[in-house]
Design a protein around this motif. Structure first.
Motif, PDB file in Angstrom:
ATOM      1  N   PRO A   1       0.788  -1.189   0.142  1.00 58.29           N
ATOM      2  CA  PRO A   1       0.092   0.154  -0.160  1.00 58.29           C
ATOM      3  C   PRO A   1       0.910   1.257   0.137  1.00 58.29           C
ATOM      4  N   GLU A   2       1.996   1.274   0.393  1.00 59.98           N
ATOM      5  CA  GLU A   2       2.923   2.268   0.354  1.00 59.98           C
ATOM      6  C   GLU A   2       3.535   2.931  -0.845  1.00 59.98           C
ATOM      7  N   LEU A   3       3.376   1.964  -1.892  1.00 65.11           N
ATOM      8  CA  LEU A   3       4.024   2.135  -3.069  1.00 65.11           C
ATOM      9  C   LEU A   3       2.952   2.828  -4.139  1.00 65.11           C
ATOM     10  N   ILE A   4       1.704   3.211  -3.459  1.00 64.24           N
ATOM     11  CA  ILE A   4       0.646   3.876  -4.143  1.00 64.24           C
ATOM     12  C   ILE A   4       1.137   5.303  -4.273  1.00 64.24           C
ATOM     13  N   THR A   5       0.768   5.871  -5.517  1.00 67.26           N
ATOM     14  CA  THR A   5       1.284   7.314  -5.397  1.00 67.26           C
ATOM     15  C   THR A   5       0.594   8.529  -4.825  1.00 67.26           C
ATOM     16  N   ILE A   6       0.898   9.544  -4.441  1.00 66.91           N
ATOM     17  CA  ILE A   6       0.185  10.490  -3.639  1.00 66.91           C
ATOM     18  C   ILE A   6      -1.133  10.669  -4.430  1.00 66.91           C
ATOM     19  N   LYS A   7      -0.987  11.013  -5.615  1.00 68.03           N
ATOM     20  CA  LYS A   7      -2.049  11.607  -6.734  1.00 68.03           C
ATOM     21  C   LYS A   7      -3.152  10.302  -6.450  1.00 68.03           C
ATOM     22  N   ALA A   8      -3.035   9.010  -6.621  1.00 67.20           N
ATOM     23  CA  ALA A   8      -3.820   8.058  -6.556  1.00 67.20           C
ATOM     24  C   ALA A   8      -4.490   7.954  -5.378  1.00 67.20           C
ATOM     25  N   LEU A   9      -4.050   8.008  -4.234  1.00 73.85           N
ATOM     26  CA  LEU A   9      -4.360   8.204  -3.013  1.00 73.85           C
ATOM     27  C   LEU A   9      -5.503   9.173  -2.696  1.00 73.85           C
ATOM     28  N   LYS A  10      -5.012  10.399  -3.194  1.00 68.52           N
ATOM     29  CA  LYS A  10      -5.925  11.633  -2.972  1.00 68.52           C
ATOM     30  C   LYS A  10      -7.064  11.327  -3.831  1.00 68.52           C
ATOM     31  N   THR A  11      -7.187  10.889  -5.156  1.00 71.75           N
ATOM     32  CA  THR A  11      -8.174  10.455  -6.124  1.00 71.75           C
ATOM     33  C   THR A  11      -9.164   9.547  -5.235  1.00 71.75           C
ATOM     34  N   LEU A  12      -8.497   8.469  -4.740  1.00 73.32           N
ATOM     35  CA  LEU A  12      -9.443   7.451  -4.059  1.00 73.32           C
ATOM     36  C   LEU A  12     -10.150   8.244  -2.885  1.00 73.32           C
ATOM     37  N   GLN A  13      -9.578   9.000  -1.935  1.00 80.04           N
ATOM     38  CA  GLN A  13      -9.985   9.715  -0.777  1.00 80.04           C
ATOM     39  C   GLN A  13     -11.194  10.427  -1.045  1.00 80.04           C
ATOM     40  N   HIS A  14     -11.221  10.936  -2.403  1.00 81.39           N
ATOM     41  CA  HIS A  14     -12.168  12.053  -2.651  1.00 81.39           C
ATOM     42  C   HIS A  14     -13.181  11.311  -3.578  1.00 81.39           C
ATOM     43  N   SER A  15     -13.138   9.995  -4.014  1.00 83.69           N
ATOM     44  CA  SER A  15     -14.133   9.399  -4.809  1.00 83.69           C
ATOM     45  C   SER A  15     -15.456   8.911  -3.990  1.00 83.69           C
ATOM     46  N   ASP A  16     -16.484   9.405  -4.751  1.00 83.50           N
ATOM     47  CA  ASP A  16     -17.736   8.545  -3.871  1.00 83.50           C
ATOM     48  C   ASP A  16     -17.850   7.149  -3.995  1.00 83.50           C
ATOM     49  N   LYS A  17     -17.571   6.526  -5.259  1.00 81.68           N
ATOM     50  CA  LYS A  17     -17.550   5.311  -5.318  1.00 81.68           C
ATOM     51  C   LYS A  17     -16.028   4.688  -6.000  1.00 81.68           C
ATOM     52  N   ILE A  18     -15.791   3.295  -5.204  1.00 80.88           N
ATOM     53  CA  ILE A  18     -14.373   2.710  -5.860  1.00 80.88           C
ATOM     54  C   ILE A  18     -14.575   1.230  -6.273  1.00 80.88           C
ATOM     55  N   TYR A  19     -14.677   1.183  -7.601  1.00 80.02           N
ATOM     56  CA  TYR A  19     -14.792  -0.289  -8.184  1.00 80.02           C
ATOM     57  C   TYR A  19     -13.650  -1.015  -7.967  1.00 80.02           C
ATOM     58  N   TYR A  20     -13.624  -2.259  -7.551  1.00 81.83           N
ATOM     59  CA  TYR A  20     -12.190  -2.927  -7.646  1.00 81.83           C
ATOM     60  C   TYR A  20     -12.313  -4.444  -8.110  1.00 81.83           C
TER      61      TYR A  20
END
Length: 241
Positions: free
Chosen positions: A18-37
């Motif tokens: 999990p620490e190898l995710i980019t800062i931009k990717a993490l911020k995008t997920l944190q501000h997403s209403d839905k996350i599909y995986y």
């Protein structure tokens, strides 16, 4: 006419740590209403997901998380159907002015099933952004503590080797071979390495608590090689030229 309400993000999770995710990717997920995986569906093993533990480790709310059920198969028609069904859900989401993320292990544009969704988004003029990440073979290079390539080295990332003869030819033509989706080589790869003596890095589930790495081909003889495996073979210097 383009939809100007919600937006879709293709988000790279990185290779497993999990620490190898980019800062931009993490911020995008944190501000997403839905996350599909993606979640693999197997009659023998039930449902499982490589992405879900990463998302939970990042502290995301379970209410944000929605699985994409995918059957593990070389027949990609079922994946096509699953991603079209996902596209229909996303259409409803963006019409409600939601920001939606669709995640992928590794990098979103590198052997990612996000491509099945991408064509529907483009055809329907739906706004989207793709956020890059660390592919598993880049982590493998770091774990091997050796460079994947230097100077004018040729590198081949190969998901489809059919035979030992095929692999030998490719190793002769390149300085480094990265093998992905290794189910086709698992019955003979140990014998191949022991015969031809390329430099070896072998890694399973890199960046997770199931990680296993070795440079000893003998270990692979009776080992069950899982899907999430990376093999790097480097031509020895005496064989170059």
């Amino acid at each position: 006419m383009a939809n100007t309400k919600g937006k879709v993000y293709g988000v790279s999770l990185g290779p497993g740590d999990p620490e190898l995710i980019t800062i931009k990717a993490l911020k995008t997920l944190q501000h997403s209403d839905k996350i599909y995986y993606p979640a693999s569906v197997s009659e023998k093993k039930g449902n499982s997901s490589f992405s879900l533990p990463i998302l939970r480790e990042l502290g995301l709310n379970d209410l944000q998380l929605h699985p994409i059920p995918l059957k593990m198969s070389y027949d990609r028609s079922e994946a096509e159907g699953a991603y079209y069904a996902l596209f229909e859900k996303i259409q409803e989401d963006i019409n409600q002015d939601l920001h939606v993320s669709v995640v992928s292990e590794g990098d979103i544009s590198f052997f990612s099933t996000f491509a099945y969704l991408l064509k529907h988004l483009k055809a329907n003029a739906i706004s989207y952004e793709m956020i890059p990440g660390v592919p598993a073979f880049i982590l493998a290079g770091a774990k091997s503590k050796l460079p994947i390539c230097t100077l004018s080295d040729k590198v081949l990332v190969d998901p489809n080797v059919d035979s030992p003869e095929d692999l030998l030819k490719r190793l002769q033509e390149n300085d480094t071979i990265v093998l992905m989706k290794v189910s086709k080589v698992k019955d003979w790869i140990a014998d191949f390495i022991l015969e031809h003596q390329p430099e070896l890095f072998y890694g399973e589930y890199l960046g997770t608590d199931k990680e296993f790495i070795t440079d000893d081909a003998e270990v692979l003889r009776d080992r069950r090689i899982p899907y999430f495996t990376i093999i790097i073979l480097k031509k020895l210097k005496k064989d170059k030229g």
